[in-house]
Scaffold this motif. Structure first.
Motif, mmCIF file in Angstrom:
data_model
loop_
_atom_site.group_PDB
_atom_site.id
_atom_site.type_symbol
_atom_site.label_atom_id
_atom_site.label_comp_id
_atom_site.label_asym_id
_atom_site.label_seq_id
_atom_site.Cartn_x
_atom_site.Cartn_y
_atom_site.Cartn_z
ATOM 1 N N ALA A 89 -55.785 29.441 -25.779
ATOM 2 C CA ALA A 89 -54.432 29.985 -25.826
ATOM 3 C C ALA A 89 -54.317 31.095 -26.868
ATOM 4 O O ALA A 89 -53.694 32.143 -26.629
ATOM 5 C CB ALA A 89 -53.434 28.868 -26.123
ATOM 6 N N LEU A 90 -54.941 30.877 -28.030
ATOM 7 C CA LEU A 90 -54.927 31.902 -29.080
ATOM 8 C C LEU A 90 -55.711 33.131 -28.638
ATOM 9 O O LEU A 90 -55.281 34.273 -28.858
ATOM 10 C CB LEU A 90 -55.514 31.317 -30.369
ATOM 11 C CG LEU A 90 -55.517 32.237 -31.595
ATOM 12 C CD1 LEU A 90 -54.089 32.567 -32.021
ATOM 13 C CD2 LEU A 90 -56.272 31.572 -32.746
ATOM 14 N N TYR A 91 -56.849 32.910 -28.034
ATOM 15 C CA TYR A 91 -57.703 34.000 -27.528
ATOM 16 C C TYR A 91 -56.946 34.850 -26.511
ATOM 17 O O TYR A 91 -56.965 36.087 -26.574
ATOM 18 C CB TYR A 91 -58.941 33.368 -26.901
ATOM 19 C CG TYR A 91 -59.995 34.301 -26.367
ATOM 20 C CD1 TYR A 91 -60.717 35.135 -27.209
ATOM 21 C CD2 TYR A 91 -60.309 34.304 -25.004
ATOM 22 C CE1 TYR A 91 -61.716 35.967 -26.718
ATOM 23 C CE2 TYR A 91 -61.309 35.130 -24.506
ATOM 24 C CZ TYR A 91 -62.007 35.955 -25.362
ATOM 25 O OH TYR A 91 -63.004 36.762 -24.858
ATOM 26 N N GLN B 299 -53.074 27.291 -40.756
ATOM 27 C CA GLN B 299 -51.938 27.156 -41.660
ATOM 28 C C GLN B 299 -51.329 25.790 -41.358
ATOM 29 O O GLN B 299 -50.654 25.617 -40.343
ATOM 30 C CB GLN B 299 -50.913 28.267 -41.439
ATOM 31 C CG GLN B 299 -49.762 28.238 -42.429
ATOM 32 C CD GLN B 299 -48.729 29.304 -42.119
ATOM 33 O OE1 GLN B 299 -48.343 29.493 -40.970
ATOM 34 N NE2 GLN B 299 -48.281 30.013 -43.149
ATOM 35 N N GLY B 300 -51.637 24.828 -42.198
ATOM 36 C CA GLY B 300 -51.306 23.457 -41.852
ATOM 37 C C GLY B 300 -52.170 23.033 -40.671
ATOM 38 O O GLY B 300 -53.386 23.159 -40.699
ATOM 39 N N SER B 301 -51.514 22.574 -39.607
ATOM 40 C CA SER B 301 -52.258 22.185 -38.402
ATOM 41 C C SER B 301 -52.357 23.319 -37.383
ATOM 42 O O SER B 301 -53.074 23.200 -36.389
ATOM 43 C CB SER B 301 -51.577 20.976 -37.743
ATOM 44 O OG SER B 301 -50.256 21.307 -37.333
ATOM 45 N N ARG B 302 -51.662 24.436 -37.646
ATOM 46 C CA ARG B 302 -51.600 25.532 -36.670
ATOM 47 C C ARG B 302 -52.822 26.437 -36.784
ATOM 48 O O ARG B 302 -53.135 26.952 -37.858
ATOM 49 C CB ARG B 302 -50.326 26.356 -36.884
ATOM 50 C CG ARG B 302 -50.123 27.467 -35.850
ATOM 51 C CD ARG B 302 -48.742 28.079 -36.004
ATOM 52 N NE ARG B 302 -48.631 28.850 -37.222
ATOM 53 C CZ ARG B 302 -48.836 30.178 -37.305
ATOM 54 N NH1 ARG B 302 -49.182 30.858 -36.222
ATOM 55 N NH2 ARG B 302 -48.691 30.802 -38.458
ATOM 56 N N LEU B 303 -53.501 26.642 -35.666
ATOM 57 C CA LEU B 303 -54.652 27.544 -35.626
ATOM 58 C C LEU B 303 -54.161 28.983 -35.591
ATOM 59 O O LEU B 303 -53.421 29.382 -34.689
ATOM 60 C CB LEU B 303 -55.499 27.251 -34.385
ATOM 61 C CG LEU B 303 -56.781 28.067 -34.216
ATOM 62 C CD1 LEU B 303 -57.795 27.705 -35.296
ATOM 63 C CD2 LEU B 303 -57.386 27.842 -32.829
ATOM 64 N N VAL B 304 -54.585 29.792 -36.590
ATOM 65 C CA VAL B 304 -54.151 31.183 -36.636
ATOM 66 C C VAL B 304 -55.294 32.167 -36.413
ATOM 67 O O VAL B 304 -55.059 33.351 -36.166
ATOM 68 C CB VAL B 304 -53.424 31.518 -37.964
ATOM 69 C CG1 VAL B 304 -52.164 30.676 -38.120
ATOM 70 C CG2 VAL B 304 -54.346 31.343 -39.160
ATOM 71 N N GLY B 305 -56.541 31.698 -36.497
ATOM 72 C CA GLY B 305 -57.654 32.614 -36.289
ATOM 73 C C GLY B 305 -58.965 31.882 -36.128
ATOM 74 O O GLY B 305 -59.120 30.746 -36.601
ATOM 75 N N THR C 5 -63.982 38.010 -33.616
ATOM 76 C CA THR C 5 -62.885 37.344 -34.304
ATOM 77 C C THR C 5 -61.605 37.554 -33.507
ATOM 78 O O THR C 5 -61.317 38.672 -33.073
ATOM 79 C CB THR C 5 -62.706 37.890 -35.734
ATOM 80 O OG1 THR C 5 -63.894 37.622 -36.491
ATOM 81 C CG2 THR C 5 -61.524 37.231 -36.426
ATOM 82 N N PHE C 6 -60.859 36.486 -33.305
ATOM 83 C CA PHE C 6 -59.553 36.604 -32.658
ATOM 84 C C PHE C 6 -58.544 35.796 -33.458
ATOM 85 O O PHE C 6 -58.897 34.818 -34.119
ATOM 86 C CB PHE C 6 -59.600 36.158 -31.197
ATOM 87 C CG PHE C 6 -60.092 34.760 -30.944
ATOM 88 C CD1 PHE C 6 -59.192 33.700 -30.790
ATOM 89 C CD2 PHE C 6 -61.451 34.482 -30.843
ATOM 90 C CE1 PHE C 6 -59.641 32.413 -30.547
ATOM 91 C CE2 PHE C 6 -61.904 33.193 -30.594
ATOM 92 C CZ PHE C 6 -60.996 32.161 -30.449
ATOM 93 N N PHE C 7 -57.280 36.250 -33.417
ATOM 94 C CA PHE C 7 -56.274 35.642 -34.283
ATOM 95 C C PHE C 7 -54.878 35.852 -33.699
ATOM 96 O O PHE C 7 -54.683 36.607 -32.738
ATOM 97 C CB PHE C 7 -56.362 36.230 -35.696
ATOM 98 C CG PHE C 7 -56.371 37.732 -35.750
ATOM 99 C CD1 PHE C 7 -55.196 38.461 -35.714
ATOM 100 C CD2 PHE C 7 -57.572 38.428 -35.832
ATOM 101 C CE1 PHE C 7 -55.198 39.860 -35.760
ATOM 102 C CE2 PHE C 7 -57.597 39.819 -35.877
ATOM 103 C CZ PHE C 7 -56.409 40.534 -35.848
ATOM 104 N N ASP C 8 -53.920 35.181 -34.304
ATOM 105 C CA ASP C 8 -52.527 35.264 -33.877
ATOM 106 C C ASP C 8 -52.025 36.692 -34.092
ATOM 107 O O ASP C 8 -51.970 37.164 -35.233
ATOM 108 C CB ASP C 8 -51.693 34.272 -34.698
ATOM 109 C CG ASP C 8 -50.251 34.190 -34.234
ATOM 110 O OD1 ASP C 8 -49.780 35.109 -33.542
ATOM 111 O OD2 ASP C 8 -49.588 33.186 -34.577
ATOM 112 N N PRO C 9 -51.640 37.398 -33.033
ATOM 113 C CA PRO C 9 -51.192 38.788 -33.208
ATOM 114 C C PRO C 9 -49.907 38.912 -34.020
ATOM 115 O O PRO C 9 -49.602 39.993 -34.542
ATOM 116 C CB PRO C 9 -50.995 39.283 -31.769
ATOM 117 C CG PRO C 9 -50.860 38.052 -30.937
ATOM 118 C CD PRO C 9 -51.666 36.989 -31.615
#
Length: 233
Positions: A106-108, A147-153, A169-173
Motif C-alpha cells: 500500500a505504501l509502495y 512512527q509508532g506503529s505506522r510504516l512511513v518508509g 527506497t519508497f516512503f509516504d509522499p
C-alpha cells in the motif's frame, strides 16, 4: 566475474533517464548457479540488481551512467544530513525480512502514484512488487521506518561481505518534509557500519542530471571509471 559466467546484452530500448537516447544493458546470465556468490564481485565491477537481474549499462553512444559508492568507514554526515537525522529522531528503524506485505505494498503504491505517475510502475500489483524488489538468491533486508506503529518508509538494501547496495527506497509522499530518501541512505550507511561492510553502493551517478545530483552529497564518494574506483572530485 569470471570467464565461466555468461554475459548477455539486451536489445536497444528507450533510456530511463534521457527519453531521446537509446540504452542497452550487459546482464549476468540469470540462470547462472550461485548468483548469491556472484553478487558481491559483480557490485565491485559496477553491476546493479533490479529484480533477479544483475546489470550494467553498456550503451554504445553514451557513457553517462557511472557506478558510485560511499566509503562507509570515512563517511561523515554534513550539516544538512545531520538535520535530516534530527528531524527523524522520532522514527524507529527495524531490519526486517524482505518480501510482500499488504502494508508495504500500500505504501509502495502511494509512493509510485505520487512520485512516478505515468512512469509505467504506478499500477504495480503484488507480483510486480515482489519481482522488482526481491530475488530468491539476493541477500536483501528491508529497513522499515516507523512512527509508532505506522510504516512511513522502506529502504530496500542488499547486503554482501564486500558491500551493501541501496536498491530502492519508497516512503509516504505526505512526509516529504522529512527527506526520507536521504534518511534511508544514512540508515543504510549505519547498517553497513554495524556489519563491518566497507562500501554502500548507490547505483549510477549521471553528471548534471537533477535526479542524480543528491548522490554527490554523500562524501567520500567513489566513482568507477576505466575499470577502477577513484574518488569523486
Amino acid at each position: 566475474m569470471t570467464d565461466r559466467v555468461r554475459l548477455f546484452q539486451t536489445l536497444p530500448h528507450t533510456c530511463g533517464y534521457y527519453a531521446e537516447r537509446t540504452a542497452q544493458n550487459l546482464v549476468v546470465d540469470p540462470g547462472a548457479p550461485h548468483l548469491d556468490r556472484l553478487y558481491g564481485p559483480a557490485l565491485t565491477k559496477g553491476f546493479r540488481r533490479a529484480g533477479g537481474h544483475l546489470y550494467l549499462p553498456q550503451c554504445g553512444a553514451c557513457q553517462a551512467c557511472v557506478p558510485c559508492r560511499i566509503d562507509v568507514e570515512h563517511f561523515v554526515a554534513d550539516r544538512t544530513q545531520r538535520r535530516c537525522l534530527k528531524r527523524n529522531a522520532d522514527l524507529t528503524i527495524e531490519e526486517a525480512l524482505p518480501g510482500f506485505t499488504h502494508e508495504r505494498h500500500a505504501l509502495y503504491q502511494r509512493y509510485l502514484q505520487e512520485r512516478h505517475s505515468g512512469g509505467g510502475m504506478d499500477a504495480a500489483d503484488a507480483e510486480d512488487f515482489q519481482r522488482f524488489l526481491t530475488a530468491p538468491w539476493s541477500p536483501t533486508v528491508f529497513l522499515e521506518f516507523r512512527q509508532g506503529s505506522r510504516l512511513v518508509g522502506v529502504a530496500v538494501t542488499d547486503v554482501t561481505l564486500v558491500g551493501a547496495s541501496a536498491v530502492y527506497t519508497f516512503f509516504d509522499p505526505d512526509e516529504a518534509a522529512r527527506s526520507l530518501g536521504t534518511f534511508g541512505i544514512l540508515q543504510q550507511v549505519e547498517l553497513a557500519k554495524r556489519r563491518g561492510i566497507p562500501y554502500l553502493y548507490l547505483g549510477f551517478w549521471i553528471a548534471g542530471h537533477p535526479k542524480m545530483d543528491y548522490k554527490r552529497r554523500f562524501r567520500p564518494l567513489e566513482i568507477r571509471k576505466h575499470d577502477r574506483w577513484i574518488p569523486m572530485p
